[in-house]
Design a protein around this motif. Structure first.
Motif, PDB file in Angstrom:
ATOM      1  N   GLY A  86      56.163  37.743  54.919  1.00  0.00           N
ATOM      2  CA  GLY A  86      56.550  36.962  53.748  1.00  0.00           C
ATOM      3  C   GLY A  86      56.265  35.477  53.854  1.00  0.00           C
ATOM      4  N   ASN A  87      55.353  35.065  54.726  1.00  0.00           N
ATOM      5  CA  ASN A  87      55.059  33.635  54.834  1.00  0.00           C
ATOM      6  C   ASN A  87      54.192  33.180  53.655  1.00  0.00           C
ATOM      7  OD1 ASN A  87      52.208  34.080  55.530  1.00  0.00           O
ATOM      8  ND2 ASN A  87      52.999  34.779  57.491  1.00  0.00           N
ATOM      9  N   SER A  88      54.125  31.877  53.451  1.00  0.00           N
ATOM     10  CA  SER A  88      53.414  31.337  52.287  1.00  0.00           C
ATOM     11  C   SER A  88      51.921  31.647  52.317  1.00  0.00           C
ATOM     12  CB  SER A  88      53.661  29.834  52.150  1.00  0.00           C
ATOM     13  OG  SER A  88      53.168  29.148  53.280  1.00  0.00           O
ATOM     14  N   GLU A  89      51.314  31.672  53.511  1.00  0.00           N
ATOM     15  CA  GLU A  89      49.888  31.980  53.603  1.00  0.00           C
ATOM     16  C   GLU A  89      49.608  33.409  53.133  1.00  0.00           C
ATOM     17  OE1 GLU A  89      51.658  30.820  56.310  1.00  0.00           O
ATOM     18  OE2 GLU A  89      50.968  28.750  56.288  1.00  0.00           O
ATOM     19  N   SER A  90      50.442  34.347  53.540  1.00  0.00           N
ATOM     20  CA  SER A  90      50.252  35.741  53.130  1.00  0.00           C
ATOM     21  C   SER A  90      50.446  35.901  51.629  1.00  0.00           C
ATOM     22  CB  SER A  90      51.217  36.663  53.875  1.00  0.00           C
ATOM     23  OG  SER A  90      50.911  36.721  55.246  1.00  0.00           O
ATOM     24  N   ILE A  91      51.458  35.263  51.091  1.00  0.00           N
ATOM     25  CA  ILE A  91      51.723  35.379  49.651  1.00  0.00           C
ATOM     26  C   ILE A  91      50.579  34.769  48.852  1.00  0.00           C
ATOM     27  CG2 ILE A  91      53.267  34.641  47.790  1.00  0.00           C
ATOM     28  CD1 ILE A  91      55.582  35.000  49.840  1.00  0.00           C
ATOM     29  N   THR A  92      50.044  33.644  49.310  1.00  0.00           N
ATOM     30  CA  THR A  92      48.898  33.023  48.638  1.00  0.00           C
ATOM     31  C   THR A  92      47.694  33.958  48.670  1.00  0.00           C
ATOM     32  OG1 THR A  92      49.687  30.805  49.157  1.00  0.00           O
ATOM     33  CG2 THR A  92      47.347  31.029  48.653  1.00  0.00           C
ATOM     34  N   MET A  93      47.422  34.563  49.823  1.00  0.00           N
ATOM     35  CA  MET A  93      46.303  35.486  49.966  1.00  0.00           C
ATOM     36  C   MET A  93      46.484  36.695  49.049  1.00  0.00           C
ATOM     37  SD  MET A  93      45.622  38.661  51.559  1.00  0.00           S
ATOM     38  CE  MET A  93      46.908  38.759  52.799  1.00  0.00           C
ATOM     39  N   ILE A  94      47.702  37.232  48.989  1.00  0.00           N
ATOM     40  CA  ILE A  94      47.984  38.385  48.136  1.00  0.00           C
ATOM     41  C   ILE A  94      47.746  38.027  46.671  1.00  0.00           C
ATOM     42  CG2 ILE A  94      49.810  39.912  47.283  1.00  0.00           C
ATOM     43  CD1 ILE A  94      51.030  39.641  50.177  1.00  0.00           C
ATOM     44  N   ALA A  95      48.213  36.861  46.256  1.00  0.00           N
ATOM     45  CA  ALA A  95      48.017  36.428  44.868  1.00  0.00           C
ATOM     46  C   ALA A  95      46.533  36.319  44.538  1.00  0.00           C
ATOM     47  CB  ALA A  95      48.731  35.100  44.622  1.00  0.00           C
ATOM     48  N   GLU A  96      45.751  35.743  45.438  1.00  0.00           N
ATOM     49  CA  GLU A  96      44.307  35.631  45.229  1.00  0.00           C
ATOM     50  C   GLU A  96      43.666  37.012  45.131  1.00  0.00           C
ATOM     51  OE1 GLU A  96      42.485  33.191  48.241  1.00  0.00           O
ATOM     52  OE2 GLU A  96      43.883  31.549  47.881  1.00  0.00           O
ATOM     53  N   MET A  97      44.092  37.928  45.986  1.00  0.00           N
ATOM     54  CA  MET A  97      43.542  39.269  45.964  1.00  0.00           C
ATOM     55  C   MET A  97      43.876  39.979  44.659  1.00  0.00           C
ATOM     56  SD  MET A  97      44.369  42.806  47.832  1.00  0.00           S
ATOM     57  CE  MET A  97      45.880  42.718  46.974  1.00  0.00           C
ATOM     58  N   ILE A  98      45.111  39.857  44.204  1.00  0.00           N
ATOM     59  CA  ILE A  98      45.507  40.515  42.952  1.00  0.00           C
ATOM     60  C   ILE A  98      44.696  39.965  41.785  1.00  0.00           C
ATOM     61  CG2 ILE A  98      47.387  40.770  41.282  1.00  0.00           C
ATOM     62  CD1 ILE A  98      49.309  41.031  43.706  1.00  0.00           C
ATOM     63  N   VAL A  99      44.552  38.651  41.706  1.00  0.00           N
ATOM     64  CA  VAL A  99      43.755  38.044  40.628  1.00  0.00           C
ATOM     65  C   VAL A  99      42.332  38.591  40.658  1.00  0.00           C
ATOM     66  CG1 VAL A  99      42.724  35.889  39.816  1.00  0.00           C
ATOM     67  CG2 VAL A  99      45.152  35.963  40.384  1.00  0.00           C
ATOM     68  N   ALA A 100      41.720  38.620  41.831  1.00  0.00           N
ATOM     69  CA  ALA A 100      40.339  39.091  41.962  1.00  0.00           C
ATOM     70  C   ALA A 100      40.216  40.572  41.621  1.00  0.00           C
ATOM     71  CB  ALA A 100      39.830  38.820  43.377  1.00  0.00           C
ATOM     72  N   GLU A 101      41.125  41.386  42.128  1.00  0.00           N
ATOM     73  CA  GLU A 101      41.037  42.832  41.913  1.00  0.00           C
ATOM     74  C   GLU A 101      41.328  43.231  40.473  1.00  0.00           C
ATOM     75  OE1 GLU A 101      39.873  45.203  44.052  1.00  0.00           O
ATOM     76  OE2 GLU A 101      39.335  43.441  45.228  1.00  0.00           O
ATOM     77  N   ARG A 102      42.157  42.481  39.782  1.00  0.00           N
ATOM     78  CA  ARG A 102      42.437  42.795  38.374  1.00  0.00           C
ATOM     79  C   ARG A 102      41.201  42.625  37.513  1.00  0.00           C
ATOM     80  NH1 ARG A 102      47.248  40.151  35.725  1.00  0.00           N
ATOM     81  NH2 ARG A 102      46.937  41.882  34.316  1.00  0.00           N
ATOM     82  N   GLU A 103      40.293  41.741  37.928  1.00  0.00           N
ATOM     83  CA  GLU A 103      39.068  41.524  37.158  1.00  0.00           C
ATOM     84  C   GLU A 103      38.079  42.679  37.316  1.00  0.00           C
ATOM     85  OE1 GLU A 103      37.480  37.728  38.233  1.00  0.00           O
ATOM     86  OE2 GLU A 103      39.222  36.652  37.454  1.00  0.00           O
ATOM     87  N   CYS A 104      37.989  43.245  38.519  1.00  0.00           N
ATOM     88  CA  CYS A 104      36.987  44.292  38.754  1.00  0.00           C
ATOM     89  C   CYS A 104      37.553  45.706  38.693  1.00  0.00           C
ATOM     90  CB  CYS A 104      36.281  44.065  40.088  1.00  0.00           C
ATOM     91  SG  CYS A 104      37.374  44.167  41.509  1.00  0.00           S
ATOM     92  N   CYS A 105      38.864  45.845  38.784  1.00  0.00           N
ATOM     93  CA  CYS A 105      39.507  47.166  38.771  1.00  0.00           C
ATOM     94  C   CYS A 105      40.681  47.145  37.780  1.00  0.00           C
ATOM     95  CB  CYS A 105      39.988  47.537  40.172  1.00  0.00           C
ATOM     96  SG  CYS A 105      38.672  47.594  41.401  1.00  0.00           S
ATOM     97  N   PRO A 106      40.396  47.060  36.479  1.00  0.00           N
ATOM     98  CA  PRO A 106      41.457  46.888  35.480  1.00  0.00           C
ATOM     99  C   PRO A 106      42.394  48.077  35.337  1.00  0.00           C
ATOM    100  CG  PRO A 106      39.352  47.275  34.409  1.00  0.00           C
ATOM    101  CD  PRO A 106      39.073  47.128  35.879  1.00  0.00           C
ATOM    102  N   PHE A 107      42.085  49.204  35.947  1.00  0.00           N
ATOM    103  CA  PHE A 107      42.921  50.401  35.860  1.00  0.00           C
ATOM    104  C   PHE A 107      44.069  50.381  36.865  1.00  0.00           C
ATOM    105  CE2 PHE A 107      39.418  51.028  38.717  1.00  0.00           C
ATOM    106  CZ  PHE A 107      40.005  51.556  39.843  1.00  0.00           C
ATOM    107  N   LEU A 108      44.057  49.440  37.822  1.00  0.00           N
ATOM    108  CA  LEU A 108      45.098  49.381  38.852  1.00  0.00           C
ATOM    109  C   LEU A 108      46.312  48.586  38.385  1.00  0.00           C
ATOM    110  CD1 LEU A 108      42.999  48.743  42.086  1.00  0.00           C
ATOM    111  CD2 LEU A 108      44.065  50.883  41.341  1.00  0.00           C
ATOM    112  N   THR A 109      47.476  48.994  38.891  1.00  0.00           N
ATOM    113  CA  THR A 109      48.719  48.262  38.665  1.00  0.00           C
ATOM    114  C   THR A 109      49.153  47.671  39.998  1.00  0.00           C
ATOM    115  OG1 THR A 109      49.397  49.757  36.899  1.00  0.00           O
ATOM    116  CG2 THR A 109      51.149  48.472  37.968  1.00  0.00           C
TER     117      THR A 109
END
Length: 110
Positions: free
Chosen positions: A50-73
């Motif tokens: 739960g550190n800030s670096e991990s949360i930042t990385m997760i947020a970036e990944m979610i933003v990126a993946e939502r663009e190419c895989c719109p069927f995922l939640t």
């Protein structure tokens, strides 16, 4: 590929080169941060520090993946007292194997 609700294909729309770059960056960072993986009926839940670096990385990944895989939640749960975060990645029928292929650690990594 199978289609989900609204006839959305269960497939990433990145080119091969774009997917290789994503694999070498965000997805590798995500997989290496995972402490524990839990199989769900329609996807997987990943426990990450739960550190800030991990949360930042997760947020970036979610933003990126939502663009190419719109069927995922994506669901992000931050545990209290600065505990780990849980990222649930789910989708319609047929998406679970896709999630496993993209987000789970490869057998060679275990």
């Amino acid at each position: 590929m199978k289609n989900g609700p609204d006839d959305m294909p269960i497939a990433c729309c990145l080119t091969s080169a774009e997917l290789r770059e994503r694999e070498a960056t965000l997805l590798t960072q995500f997989r290496s941060a995972v402490i524990e993986t839990e199989e769900l009926p329609d996807g997987y839940a990943f426990r990450i520090p739960g550190n800030s670096e991990s949360i930042t990385m997760i947020a970036e990944m979610i933003v990126a993946e939502r663009e190419c895989c719109p069927f995922l939640t994506f669901e992000l749960v931050a545990q209290p007292n600065m505990g780990p975060v849980i990222v649930r990645v789910t989708g319609p029928a047929g998406a679970k194997e896709f999630v496993k292929t993209i987000f789970c650690k490869l057998e060679a990594d275990l």
